[in-house]
Design a protein around this motif. Structure first.
Motif, PDB file in Angstrom:
ATOM      1  N   MET A   1       0.850  -1.205  -0.104  1.00  7.13           N
ATOM      2  CA  MET A   1      -0.040   0.016  -0.037  1.00  7.13           C
ATOM      3  C   MET A   1       0.946   1.193  -0.154  1.00  7.13           C
ATOM      4  N   PRO A   2       0.489   2.151  -0.979  1.00  6.54           N
ATOM      5  CA  PRO A   2       1.672   3.422  -0.925  1.00  6.54           C
ATOM      6  C   PRO A   2       1.164   4.251   0.229  1.00  6.54           C
ATOM      7  N   GLN A   3       2.408   5.246   0.304  1.00  6.95           N
ATOM      8  CA  GLN A   3       2.067   6.232   1.359  1.00  6.95           C
ATOM      9  C   GLN A   3       1.756   7.391   0.407  1.00  6.95           C
ATOM     10  N   TYR A   4       1.147   8.353   0.978  1.00  4.84           N
ATOM     11  CA  TYR A   4       0.839   9.807   0.177  1.00  4.84           C
ATOM     12  C   TYR A   4       1.602  10.710   0.921  1.00  4.84           C
ATOM     13  N   TRP A   5       2.048  11.631   0.014  1.00  7.19           N
ATOM     14  CA  TRP A   5       2.945  12.991   0.435  1.00  7.19           C
ATOM     15  C   TRP A   5       2.411  13.983  -0.544  1.00  7.19           C
ATOM     16  N   VAL A   6       2.667  15.373   0.056  1.00  8.61           N
ATOM     17  CA  VAL A   6       2.780  16.453  -0.715  1.00  8.61           C
ATOM     18  C   VAL A   6       4.168  17.103  -0.786  1.00  8.61           C
ATOM     19  N   PHE A   7       4.629  17.316  -1.966  1.00 12.19           N
ATOM     20  CA  PHE A   7       6.157  17.896  -2.089  1.00 12.19           C
ATOM     21  C   PHE A   7       5.877  19.453  -2.597  1.00 12.19           C
ATOM     22  N   LEU A   8       6.549  20.206  -1.978  1.00  8.07           N
ATOM     23  CA  LEU A   8       6.515  21.647  -2.318  1.00  8.07           C
ATOM     24  C   LEU A   8       7.482  22.164  -3.375  1.00  8.07           C
ATOM     25  N   CYS A   9       7.268  22.825  -4.405  1.00  7.87           N
ATOM     26  CA  CYS A   9       8.121  23.369  -5.308  1.00  7.87           C
ATOM     27  C   CYS A   9       7.974  25.112  -5.240  1.00  7.87           C
ATOM     28  N   ASN A  10       9.235  25.427  -5.198  1.00 10.97           N
ATOM     29  CA  ASN A  10       9.397  26.925  -5.030  1.00 10.97           C
ATOM     30  C   ASN A  10       9.710  27.433  -6.335  1.00 10.97           C
ATOM     31  N   PRO A  11       8.894  28.310  -6.961  1.00  8.57           N
ATOM     32  CA  PRO A  11       8.958  28.602  -8.244  1.00  8.57           C
ATOM     33  C   PRO A  11       9.991  29.686  -8.568  1.00  8.57           C
ATOM     34  N   ASP A  12      10.516  30.331  -7.389  1.00  2.89           N
ATOM     35  CA  ASP A  12      11.701  31.237  -7.516  1.00  2.89           C
ATOM     36  C   ASP A  12      13.146  30.347  -7.699  1.00  2.89           C
ATOM     37  N   ARG A  13      12.994  29.020  -7.313  1.00  4.34           N
ATOM     38  CA  ARG A  13      14.114  28.142  -7.188  1.00  4.34           C
ATOM     39  C   ARG A  13      14.075  27.019  -8.436  1.00  4.34           C
ATOM     40  N   TRP A  14      12.904  26.753  -8.818  1.00  6.22           N
ATOM     41  CA  TRP A  14      12.990  25.741  -9.620  1.00  6.22           C
ATOM     42  C   TRP A  14      11.882  25.873 -10.772  1.00  6.22           C
ATOM     43  N   SER A  15      11.922  25.716 -11.821  1.00  9.04           N
ATOM     44  CA  SER A  15      10.824  26.209 -12.916  1.00  9.04           C
ATOM     45  C   SER A  15      10.143  24.766 -13.282  1.00  9.04           C
TER      46      SER A  15
END
Length: 154
Positions: A1-15
Protein backbone atom coordinates in the motif's frame (compact mmCIF):
# COMPACT_ATOMS: atom_id res chain seq x y z
CA UNK A 1 0.00 0.00 0.00
CA UNK A 2 1.49 3.36 -0.97
CA UNK A 3 2.09 6.24 1.37
CA UNK A 4 0.88 9.69 0.32
CA UNK A 5 2.93 12.88 0.31
CA UNK A 6 2.77 16.54 -0.67
CA UNK A 7 6.01 17.95 -2.14
CA UNK A 8 6.49 21.69 -2.41
CA UNK A 9 8.14 23.40 -5.36
CA UNK A 10 9.41 26.96 -4.95
CA UNK A 11 8.99 28.63 -8.38
CA UNK A 12 11.72 31.13 -7.52
CA UNK A 13 14.19 28.25 -7.23
CA UNK A 14 12.96 25.67 -9.76
CA UNK A 15 10.98 26.13 -13.00
CA UNK A 16 8.06 23.72 -13.34
CA UNK A 17 6.77 25.57 -16.39
CA UNK A 18 10.07 25.14 -18.30
CA UNK A 19 10.44 21.52 -17.14
CA UNK A 20 7.00 20.58 -18.50
CA UNK A 21 7.29 22.76 -21.63
CA UNK A 22 10.46 20.85 -22.51
CA UNK A 23 8.48 17.61 -22.40
CA UNK A 24 9.88 16.18 -19.17
CA UNK A 25 7.78 14.01 -16.88
CA UNK A 26 10.52 12.49 -14.68
CA UNK A 27 13.08 14.11 -12.44
CA UNK A 28 14.78 13.88 -9.08
CA UNK A 29 13.33 15.78 -6.19
CA UNK A 30 14.74 16.63 -2.78
CA UNK A 31 13.46 14.19 -0.15
CA UNK A 32 14.45 16.21 2.91
CA UNK A 33 14.01 14.58 6.29
CA UNK A 34 11.75 11.94 4.77
CA UNK A 35 14.40 10.36 2.49
CA UNK A 36 14.43 7.06 4.41
CA UNK A 37 10.66 6.93 4.83
CA UNK A 38 9.64 7.53 1.20
CA UNK A 39 9.32 4.28 -0.77
CA UNK A 40 9.10 3.33 -4.43
CA UNK A 41 5.42 3.38 -5.45
CA UNK A 42 4.46 6.15 -3.01
CA UNK A 43 2.16 8.85 -4.40
CA UNK A 44 3.01 12.57 -4.35
CA UNK A 45 0.76 15.59 -4.81
CA UNK A 46 2.99 18.19 -6.48
CA UNK A 47 2.35 21.61 -4.96
CA UNK A 48 3.77 24.87 -6.26
CA UNK A 49 4.35 27.37 -3.48
CA UNK A 50 4.19 31.12 -3.48
CA UNK A 51 6.84 32.59 -5.73
CA UNK A 52 7.49 35.53 -7.94
CA UNK A 53 8.66 33.86 -11.17
CA UNK A 54 7.12 31.41 -13.60
CA UNK A 55 3.55 31.06 -14.71
CA UNK A 56 2.23 28.91 -11.89
CA UNK A 57 0.30 30.42 -8.98
CA UNK A 58 0.31 28.52 -5.68
CA UNK A 59 -1.60 25.24 -5.86
CA UNK A 60 -1.60 21.53 -6.71
CA UNK A 61 -0.50 20.85 -10.29
CA UNK A 62 -0.06 17.14 -10.55
CA UNK A 63 0.10 13.67 -9.13
CA UNK A 64 3.45 11.88 -9.20
CA UNK A 65 4.64 8.40 -8.42
CA UNK A 66 7.96 7.72 -6.70
CA UNK A 67 9.85 5.52 -9.18
CA UNK A 68 13.25 5.42 -7.48
CA UNK A 69 14.61 6.17 -4.02
CA UNK A 70 18.10 6.68 -2.59
CA UNK A 71 19.22 8.93 -5.45
CA UNK A 72 21.81 11.68 -5.05
CA UNK A 73 21.50 15.09 -6.66
CA UNK A 74 19.09 16.40 -9.27
CA UNK A 75 19.74 14.36 -12.42
CA UNK A 76 17.28 15.35 -15.12
CA UNK A 77 16.18 18.58 -13.44
CA UNK A 78 19.52 20.42 -13.40
CA UNK A 79 18.80 23.11 -16.04
CA UNK A 80 15.60 24.12 -14.28
CA UNK A 81 17.26 25.21 -11.02
CA UNK A 82 17.82 28.95 -10.64
CA UNK A 83 21.40 28.77 -9.37
CA UNK A 84 24.49 26.54 -9.64
CA UNK A 85 24.46 25.97 -5.87
CA UNK A 86 21.05 24.37 -6.14
CA UNK A 87 21.90 22.56 -9.37
CA UNK A 88 25.02 20.92 -7.98
CA UNK A 89 23.54 19.72 -4.71
CA UNK A 90 24.44 16.22 -3.59
CA UNK A 91 21.41 15.90 -1.33
CA UNK A 92 19.45 12.67 -1.15
CA UNK A 93 16.62 12.74 -3.65
CA UNK A 94 13.85 10.54 -5.02
CA UNK A 95 12.92 10.21 -8.68
CA UNK A 96 9.33 11.24 -9.45
CA UNK A 97 7.25 10.63 -12.56
CA UNK A 98 4.24 12.86 -13.27
CA UNK A 99 1.32 10.44 -13.75
CA UNK A 100 -1.39 13.11 -13.95
CA UNK A 101 -1.24 16.85 -14.60
CA UNK A 102 -3.84 19.56 -14.25
CA UNK A 103 -5.20 20.99 -17.46
CA UNK A 104 -3.65 24.41 -18.22
CA UNK A 105 -5.16 27.09 -16.01
CA UNK A 106 -7.17 24.57 -13.98
CA UNK A 107 -4.87 23.79 -11.05
CA UNK A 108 -6.44 23.66 -7.62
CA UNK A 109 -5.50 26.70 -5.59
CA UNK A 110 -4.49 26.44 -1.98
CA UNK A 111 -7.39 28.69 -0.93
CA UNK A 112 -9.79 26.35 -2.72
CA UNK A 113 -8.43 23.40 -0.73
CA UNK A 114 -8.67 25.38 2.51
CA UNK A 115 -12.20 26.63 1.78
CA UNK A 116 -13.46 23.18 0.77
CA UNK A 117 -13.49 22.16 4.43
CA UNK A 118 -12.20 18.72 3.42
CA UNK A 119 -8.64 19.21 4.68
CA UNK A 120 -7.73 20.38 8.18
CA UNK A 121 -3.94 19.97 7.87
CA UNK A 122 -2.42 23.47 7.97
CA UNK A 123 0.67 22.37 6.00
CA UNK A 124 -1.46 22.47 2.86
CA UNK A 125 -1.61 26.25 2.98
CA UNK A 126 1.28 27.11 5.32
CA UNK A 127 4.19 24.72 4.55
CA UNK A 128 7.04 24.51 7.03
CA UNK A 129 10.72 23.83 6.38
CA UNK A 130 11.28 21.99 3.12
CA UNK A 131 7.54 21.93 2.64
CA UNK A 132 7.15 18.18 2.19
CA UNK A 133 4.75 16.36 4.44
CA UNK A 134 2.88 13.10 4.64
CA UNK A 135 -0.88 12.86 4.33
CA UNK A 136 -3.23 9.96 4.88
CA UNK A 137 -5.38 8.23 2.29
CA UNK A 138 -8.54 10.14 3.31
CA UNK A 139 -6.76 13.49 2.83
CA UNK A 140 -5.34 12.32 -0.51
CA UNK A 141 -8.79 11.17 -1.69
CA UNK A 142 -10.29 14.52 -0.61
CA UNK A 143 -7.79 16.48 -2.70
CA UNK A 144 -8.20 14.10 -5.65
CA UNK A 145 -12.00 14.57 -5.50
CA UNK A 146 -11.41 18.31 -6.02
CA UNK A 147 -8.74 17.75 -8.69
CA UNK A 148 -10.23 14.87 -10.66
CA UNK A 149 -12.19 16.80 -13.31
CA UNK A 150 -9.11 18.93 -13.98
CA UNK A 151 -6.57 16.13 -14.48
CA UNK A 152 -5.27 14.47 -17.60
CA UNK A 153 -2.68 11.81 -18.38
CA UNK A 154 0.33 13.47 -20.05
Amino acid sequence: MPQYWVFLCNPDRWSLDRFLADGHLEGNWRAGNYARKIKRGDIVLFRVGKGHTGHYPSGIYGVCKVIKTNCVGFEGTDPYWSSPDLRNSKEETVKLRFELLTKPGLHIGIDEIKNSGKIAKEEFWEPRGVGHFQIDEVEYDSVISLLEPRLYVP
